[in-house]
Scaffold this motif. Structure first.
Motif, PDB file in Angstrom:
ATOM      1  N   SER A 464       0.842  -1.198   0.000  1.00 11.63           N
ATOM      2  CA  SER A 464       0.000   0.000   0.000  1.00 11.63           C
ATOM      3  C   SER A 464       0.876   1.247   0.000  1.00 11.63           C
ATOM      4  CB  SER A 464      -0.904   0.011   1.228  1.00 11.63           C
ATOM      5  OG  SER A 464      -1.753  -1.113   1.225  1.00 11.63           O
ATOM      6  N   SER A 465       0.382   2.293  -0.625  1.00 14.96           N
ATOM      7  CA  SER A 465       1.141   3.542  -0.684  1.00 14.96           C
ATOM      8  C   SER A 465       0.177   4.697  -0.902  1.00 14.96           C
ATOM      9  CB  SER A 465       2.169   3.499  -1.822  1.00 14.96           C
ATOM     10  OG  SER A 465       1.513   3.349  -3.068  1.00 14.96           O
ATOM     11  N   GLU A 466       0.659   5.897  -0.644  1.00 16.13           N
ATOM     12  CA  GLU A 466      -0.120   7.109  -0.896  1.00 16.13           C
ATOM     13  C   GLU A 466       0.514   7.893  -2.029  1.00 16.13           C
ATOM     14  OE1 GLU A 466      -0.753   9.529   2.501  1.00 16.13           O
ATOM     15  OE2 GLU A 466      -2.283   8.216   3.360  1.00 16.13           O
ATOM     16  N   GLU A 467      -0.328   8.538  -2.811  1.00 18.81           N
ATOM     17  CA  GLU A 467       0.158   9.318  -3.944  1.00 18.81           C
ATOM     18  C   GLU A 467      -0.771  10.504  -4.156  1.00 18.81           C
ATOM     19  OE1 GLU A 467       1.105   8.749  -8.724  1.00 18.81           O
ATOM     20  OE2 GLU A 467       0.190   7.135  -7.559  1.00 18.81           O
ATOM     21  N   THR A 468      -0.191  11.665  -4.405  1.00 15.86           N
ATOM     22  CA  THR A 468      -0.981  12.854  -4.724  1.00 15.86           C
ATOM     23  C   THR A 468      -1.105  12.957  -6.236  1.00 15.86           C
ATOM     24  OG1 THR A 468      -0.244  14.009  -2.733  1.00 15.86           O
ATOM     25  CG2 THR A 468      -1.157  15.349  -4.507  1.00 15.86           C
ATOM     26  N   LEU A 469      -2.334  12.871  -6.717  1.00 12.38           N
ATOM     27  CA  LEU A 469      -2.583  12.940  -8.155  1.00 12.38           C
ATOM     28  C   LEU A 469      -2.792  14.391  -8.560  1.00 12.38           C
ATOM     29  CD1 LEU A 469      -4.988   9.920  -8.721  1.00 12.38           C
ATOM     30  CD2 LEU A 469      -2.505  10.000  -8.890  1.00 12.38           C
ATOM     31  N   ARG A 470      -2.073  14.826  -9.569  1.00 16.08           N
ATOM     32  CA  ARG A 470      -2.181  16.193 -10.068  1.00 16.08           C
ATOM     33  C   ARG A 470      -2.627  16.160 -11.522  1.00 16.08           C
ATOM     34  NH1 ARG A 470       0.471  19.831  -6.615  1.00 16.08           N
ATOM     35  NH2 ARG A 470       0.082  21.385  -8.227  1.00 16.08           N
ATOM     36  N   GLY A 471      -3.163  17.291 -11.952  1.00 11.80           N
ATOM     37  CA  GLY A 471      -3.518  17.431 -13.359  1.00 11.80           C
ATOM     38  C   GLY A 471      -4.881  16.895 -13.730  1.00 11.80           C
ATOM     39  N   PHE A 472      -5.698  16.513 -12.734  1.00  8.24           N
ATOM     40  CA  PHE A 472      -7.028  15.974 -13.010  1.00  8.24           C
ATOM     41  C   PHE A 472      -8.079  16.789 -12.263  1.00  8.24           C
ATOM     42  CE2 PHE A 472      -4.211  12.485 -13.857  1.00  8.24           C
ATOM     43  CZ  PHE A 472      -4.774  11.827 -14.941  1.00  8.24           C
ATOM     44  N   SER A 473      -9.228  16.964 -12.890  1.00  4.82           N
ATOM     45  CA  SER A 473     -10.368  17.594 -12.228  1.00  4.82           C
ATOM     46  C   SER A 473     -11.390  16.516 -11.886  1.00  4.82           C
ATOM     47  CB  SER A 473     -11.027  18.628 -13.146  1.00  4.82           C
ATOM     48  OG  SER A 473     -11.727  17.976 -14.201  1.00  4.82           O
ATOM     49  N   LYS A 474     -12.450  16.912 -11.226  1.00  4.30           N
ATOM     50  CA  LYS A 474     -13.578  16.005 -11.053  1.00  4.30           C
ATOM     51  C   LYS A 474     -14.108  15.647 -12.440  1.00  4.30           C
ATOM     52  CE  LYS A 474     -18.303  15.840  -9.231  1.00  4.30           C
ATOM     53  NZ  LYS A 474     -19.382  16.618  -8.565  1.00  4.30           N
ATOM     54  N   PRO A 475     -14.318  14.359 -12.732  1.00  2.00           N
ATOM     55  CA  PRO A 475     -14.777  13.979 -14.080  1.00  2.00           C
ATOM     56  C   PRO A 475     -16.154  14.563 -14.388  1.00  2.00           C
ATOM     57  CG  PRO A 475     -13.968  12.062 -12.857  1.00  2.00           C
ATOM     58  CD  PRO A 475     -14.074  13.182 -11.873  1.00  2.00           C
ATOM     59  N   TRP A 476     -16.389  14.848 -15.655  1.00  2.36           N
ATOM     60  CA  TRP A 476     -17.697  15.322 -16.096  1.00  2.36           C
ATOM     61  C   TRP A 476     -18.657  14.140 -16.155  1.00  2.36           C
ATOM     62  CZ3 TRP A 476     -17.939  20.489 -16.384  1.00  2.36           C
ATOM     63  CH2 TRP A 476     -16.753  21.200 -16.600  1.00  2.36           C
ATOM     64  N   ALA A 477     -19.852  14.315 -15.623  1.00  2.00           N
ATOM     65  CA  ALA A 477     -20.859  13.254 -15.655  1.00  2.00           C
ATOM     66  C   ALA A 477     -21.437  13.132 -17.058  1.00  2.00           C
ATOM     67  CB  ALA A 477     -21.975  13.553 -14.651  1.00  2.00           C
ATOM     68  N   HIS A 478     -21.973  11.948 -17.359  1.00  2.74           N
ATOM     69  CA  HIS A 478     -22.608  11.747 -18.667  1.00  2.74           C
ATOM     70  C   HIS A 478     -23.741  12.747 -18.868  1.00  2.74           C
ATOM     71  CE1 HIS A 478     -20.324   8.228 -19.721  1.00  2.74           C
ATOM     72  NE2 HIS A 478     -20.690   7.586 -18.620  1.00  2.74           N
ATOM     73  N   GLU A 479     -24.454  13.084 -17.783  1.00  8.06           N
ATOM     74  CA  GLU A 479     -25.559  14.035 -17.894  1.00  8.06           C
ATOM     75  C   GLU A 479     -25.061  15.421 -18.307  1.00  8.06           C
ATOM     76  OE1 GLU A 479     -26.348  10.649 -15.601  1.00  8.06           O
ATOM     77  OE2 GLU A 479     -25.029  12.281 -14.953  1.00  8.06           O
ATOM     78  N   ASP A 480     -23.880  15.820 -17.813  1.00  3.00           N
ATOM     79  CA  ASP A 480     -23.309  17.114 -18.189  1.00  3.00           C
ATOM     80  C   ASP A 480     -23.012  17.158 -19.687  1.00  3.00           C
ATOM     81  OD1 ASP A 480     -23.327  17.942 -15.514  1.00  3.00           O
ATOM     82  OD2 ASP A 480     -21.350  17.087 -15.149  1.00  3.00           O
ATOM     83  N   VAL A 481     -22.357  16.106 -20.168  1.00  2.00           N
ATOM     84  CA  VAL A 481     -21.974  16.061 -21.582  1.00  2.00           C
ATOM     85  C   VAL A 481     -23.219  16.026 -22.466  1.00  2.00           C
ATOM     86  CG1 VAL A 481     -20.676  14.778 -23.327  1.00  2.00           C
ATOM     87  CG2 VAL A 481     -19.831  14.879 -20.968  1.00  2.00           C
ATOM     88  N   ALA A 482     -24.205  15.203 -22.081  1.00  2.00           N
ATOM     89  CA  ALA A 482     -25.434  15.101 -22.878  1.00  2.00           C
ATOM     90  C   ALA A 482     -26.189  16.427 -22.899  1.00  2.00           C
ATOM     91  CB  ALA A 482     -26.323  13.990 -22.321  1.00  2.00           C
ATOM     92  N   ALA A 483     -26.219  17.138 -21.761  1.00  2.00           N
ATOM     93  CA  ALA A 483     -26.941  18.412 -21.694  1.00  2.00           C
ATOM     94  C   ALA A 483     -26.283  19.460 -22.588  1.00  2.00           C
ATOM     95  CB  ALA A 483     -27.003  18.907 -20.253  1.00  2.00           C
ATOM     96  N   LEU A 484     -24.951  19.525 -22.581  1.00  2.91           N
ATOM     97  CA  LEU A 484     -24.280  20.503 -23.444  1.00  2.91           C
ATOM     98  C   LEU A 484     -24.442  20.117 -24.908  1.00  2.91           C
ATOM     99  CD1 LEU A 484     -22.660  23.121 -23.224  1.00  2.91           C
ATOM    100  CD2 LEU A 484     -20.574  21.758 -23.406  1.00  2.91           C
ATOM    101  N   ASP A 485     -24.442  18.819 -25.196  1.00  2.00           N
ATOM    102  CA  ASP A 485     -24.703  18.357 -26.561  1.00  2.00           C
ATOM    103  C   ASP A 485     -26.071  18.839 -27.043  1.00  2.00           C
ATOM    104  OD1 ASP A 485     -23.019  17.069 -28.310  1.00  2.00           O
ATOM    105  OD2 ASP A 485     -23.143  15.146 -27.297  1.00  2.00           O
ATOM    106  N   ALA A 486     -27.085  18.674 -26.185  1.00  2.00           N
ATOM    107  CA  ALA A 486     -28.444  19.081 -26.551  1.00  2.00           C
ATOM    108  C   ALA A 486     -28.529  20.587 -26.745  1.00  2.00           C
ATOM    109  CB  ALA A 486     -29.431  18.624 -25.481  1.00  2.00           C
ATOM    110  N   LEU A 487     -27.878  21.357 -25.854  1.00  2.00           N
ATOM    111  CA  LEU A 487     -27.885  22.811 -25.991  1.00  2.00           C
ATOM    112  C   LEU A 487     -27.193  23.226 -27.283  1.00  2.00           C
ATOM    113  CD1 LEU A 487     -28.499  25.610 -24.866  1.00  2.00           C
ATOM    114  CD2 LEU A 487     -26.358  25.485 -23.560  1.00  2.00           C
ATOM    115  N   GLY A 488     -26.077  22.572 -27.605  1.00  2.00           N
ATOM    116  CA  GLY A 488     -25.375  22.883 -28.849  1.00  2.00           C
ATOM    117  C   GLY A 488     -26.228  22.614 -30.071  1.00  2.00           C
TER     118      GLY A 488
END
Length: 708
Positions: A464-488
């Motif tokens: 077991s080990s600990e690691e600080t992950l950098r360079g990532f945000s909270k992932p976008w949900a499928h609902e977010d992507v679908a909603a922006l697709d529909a708006l577009g």
């Protein structure tokens, strides 16, 4: 993220290979052909069943199946080739050779499997009905997905007596795969795994597939040796034990248990919409054979948890979709009456960003950037340029939780931003919506898992080990992507309708501009009501003005003051646009740069030129406005960075029949330069075009007001 080692090379390549020809030691297995003959038999048959052990090449007898003649008769004869029509599993309890066994019969396509699992522990019997009723009621009372999972691990551990029970949730492949322990019930003597993360290699795809196909999997003794299954025909391929209860586990989980000082394990699948969402995994420090009836109860509980979890996640998703749909509907209602869609999006940018869980938002339209959030204009311009060049969001929403990985060339400019959700809704006018999320610094606790040493060809446990992950945000949900697709998609339809409408009005205005003075109706004094009615009214005035029928009402006009006012108005319309105003130094006693003209007409002239410069200039670059004297004329130059206009077009640049590609019909009727030239000529001046790389310049020359 660190590079993860590869999984053991000797792991089964498919469900019928590798360890598929061996079983666990706490039972006996036989395979029967369509005639009911024993074609496969485990090597421990005589050890556990004694003189009643089946014999290769012979048929089973009544005592092998607890005297059930109907069951015995069903073991021979044709089978359905359709898995869903097959008699998948039958269960009886039998006594053979002084031992109790759970008799399990599988009638899948292929050889019939008969298993005798030795009952070495009494299943839970006392008050089974009331106990199950309480467990089911407790599960149904949970009103969140997390509470449901926490109750599930408590229930499974209470039923089985296993030392640790966890829910391991698989991550989506598009966000790195692997998974996390999200719920746990554990005895105090064992360390908690709650919150631990594991890479994809910890549970290989072959193991996941077995989880999907089997309601429950048990490793009763991680330290026992597998028992081979003999074949009546040694040259035939090994028997496929995919659905066998006694099937030997894969080497990877067995070695993990051994090196973790665990003796037994049980796995239950959690299925959401026919996909493996996660697993309920239980560990025990010593050998423990959970009885088959008890495991069956746990399998039913897992199915109940899966159904309730699917319902809860669906409710959460529907609530989220309704929230985004309400926002989309509100935006579209406002856009129907708006002059520009970008203005509506810009005005509600904070609300849109919050709805999508973004910390910053950009709406780009032509050369204008409407920004919300603490992002530098340089980064916005860089991101927009990268999206335009890569085309990743053309026609559909593009999402990434790591811009540094998606666009490595931009990594040094991101300044802590990592997640991007964007869509291009109008390529011609550079219409685009960008949403940003900040980098999320997560400290990940990696759980221990076994890997293959390439040099020694042996398994060892990564600690077991600990690691600080950098360079990532909270992932976008499928609902977010679908909603922006529909708006577009809605915005593209709205833009197309606007363009068609503009072309109809363009034809009407063009006809009016070419009308003879004696046939052009004189504009009335009443103010027209609609936007395009006002445009037609102005076009009528313009026609009369160009033909000398409509005289100008001249007054002294200070060009410096007028330009400063019109620049301010342009910046109000195009929030975030940079316009640099350059005026000559005024010496003491020197008069301002003034002309004789009609202020409203001149304002319209400069408004149109500023609008063109903002619209067609490169995003993020300033528009430059200069005013000065040149002999007896006042000179106003409005410049923007842009490619030169094609020579074939320049000749018709100030014509009312200019192609729509020059004057963008998405924002106007396409007569801007013609209108500007008409106003300049009416004031005794000129309007000309020049290009001096990289600047496109429109120059207005007007006679200076005579000195008093």
């Amino acid at each position: 993220m660190r590079a993860l080692p590869t999984v053991m090379a000797g792991a089964p390549k498919s469900l019928g290979e590798g360890t598929a020809a061996s079983i666990q030691a706490h039972g006996v297995l036989a395979g029967l052909d369509s005639e009911g003959l024993v074609t496969h038999l485990s090597a421990n048959a005589c050890e556990l069943l004694g003189r009643l052990a089946p014999v290769l090449g012979e048929r089973l007898r009544l005592e092998h199946v607890a005297g059930d003649a109907q069951l015995l008769a069903s073991l021979s004869g044709p089978q359905s080739t359709n898995f869903f029509e097959a008699d998948a599993l039958r269960h009886r309890q039998v006594a053979l050779n002084g031992r109790s066994f759970d008799l399990l019969v599988h009638r899948h396509p292929g050889p019939t499997l008969v298993e005798w699992e030795w009952c070495q522990q009494e299943p839970m019997r006392q008050e089974l009905g009331p106990a199950l009723h309480r467990i089911v009621q407790n599960l149904r009372r949970q009103d969140t997905a997390q509470a449901l999972l926490e109750e599930a691990v408590r229930s499974v551990r209470a039923v089985t007596g296993l030392d640790r029970t966890m829910v391991y949730r698989f991550r989506r492949e598009d966000v790195g795969g692997g998974g996390d322990v999200v719920a746990e019930a554990c005895i105090p003597e064992l360390p908690s795994f709650l919150g631990y993360s594991f890479p994809d290699e910890a549970i290989p795809q072959a193991t996941r597939r077995l989880c999907q196909l089997n309601a429950v999997r048990l490793i009763a003794d991680a330290h026992s040796q597998p028992v081979p299954v003999f074949n009546l025909d040694p040259s035939a391929r090994p028997l496929d034990l995919t659905y066998a209860v006694l099937r030997s586990p894969e080497p990877l989980p067995v070695d993990y248990l051994r090196q973790s000082d665990m003796g037994a394990a049980m796995t239950l699948p959690l299925m959401i919409e026919d996909q493996l969402w996660g697993v309920i995994i239980s560990h025990h420090r010593t050998r423990l054979q959970v009885p088959y009836p008890t495991r069956s109860i746990c399998a039913v509980l897992a199915e109940l948890v899966s159904a309730q979890l699917q319902s809860q996640l669906a409710q959460d998703r529907i609530a989220r979709e309704r929230q985004l749909e309400h926002l989309r509907s509100t935006l579209l209602d406002q856009m129907q009456s708006a002059v520009e869609t970008a203005q509506v999006l810009s005005a509600r940018s904070q609300e849109i960003a919050e709805a999508f869980g973004a910390e910053a938002m950009l709406v780009s339209h032509q050369s204008s950037l409407h920004a919300h959030g603490p992002v530098t204009p340089q980064l916005w311009s860089t991101l927009r340029r990268w999206l335009s060049e890569s085309g990743v969001d053309d026609g559909h929403a593009y999402a990434t939780d790591s811009l540094a990985l998606a666009a490595p060339a931009l990594a040094d400019e991101l300044g802590g931003w990592a997640g991007l959700l964007s869509i291009s809704y109008d390529a011609s006018s550079q219409g685009r919506i960008l949403l940003l999320r900040r980098e999320r610094l997560d400290t990940v606790t990696w759980g221990a898992w076994p890997v293959l040493s390439e040099r020694a060809r042996t398994l060892h446990l990564v600690q077991s080990s600990e690691e600080t992950l950098r360079g990532f945000s909270k992932p976008w949900a499928h609902e977010d992507v679908a909603a922006l697709d529909a708006l577009g998609a809605d915005l593209r339809r709205l833009v197309a309708a606007r363009v068609a409408e503009m072309h109809r009005y363009r034809d009407a205005v063009s006809a009016m501009l070419h009308a003879r003075p004696d046939t052009a109706a004189s504009p009335g004094t009443d103010e027209p009501e609609g936007r395009f009615e006002r445009v037609l009214h102005q076009a009528m005035e313009l026609s009369l003005l160009r033909q000398g029928v409509r005289p100008l009402i001249r007054t002294p006009v200070d060009l410096g003051e007028l330009l400063a006012e019109r620049i301010g108005a342009a910046q109000q319309r195009h929030h975030g646009t940079s316009i640099y105003f350059e005026t000559p130094a005024v010496h003491e006693g020197e008069a301002a740069i003034a002309v004789q003209g009609e202020p409203d007409r001149l304002a319209r002239l400069f408004d149109g030129l500023l609008e063109n410069a903002v619209r067609h200039g490169h995003a993020g670059e300033s528009v430059v406005v200069r005013v000065g004297r040149e002999g007896s004329e006042a000179l106003v130059e409005i410049s923007n960075i842009s490619p030169p206009i094609a020579e074939s077009v320049v000749a018709a640049l100030f014509s009312p029949t200019v192609p729509a590609a020059i004057d963008d019909s998405r924002s106007g009727l396409g007569f801007g330069l013609y209108v500007g030239q008409t106003i300049a000529l009416a004031h005794g001046g000129t309007l000309t075009y020049t290009y001096d790389d990289p600047f496109v310049t429109m120059a207005v020359r007007l006679p200076l007001e005579p000195a008093p």
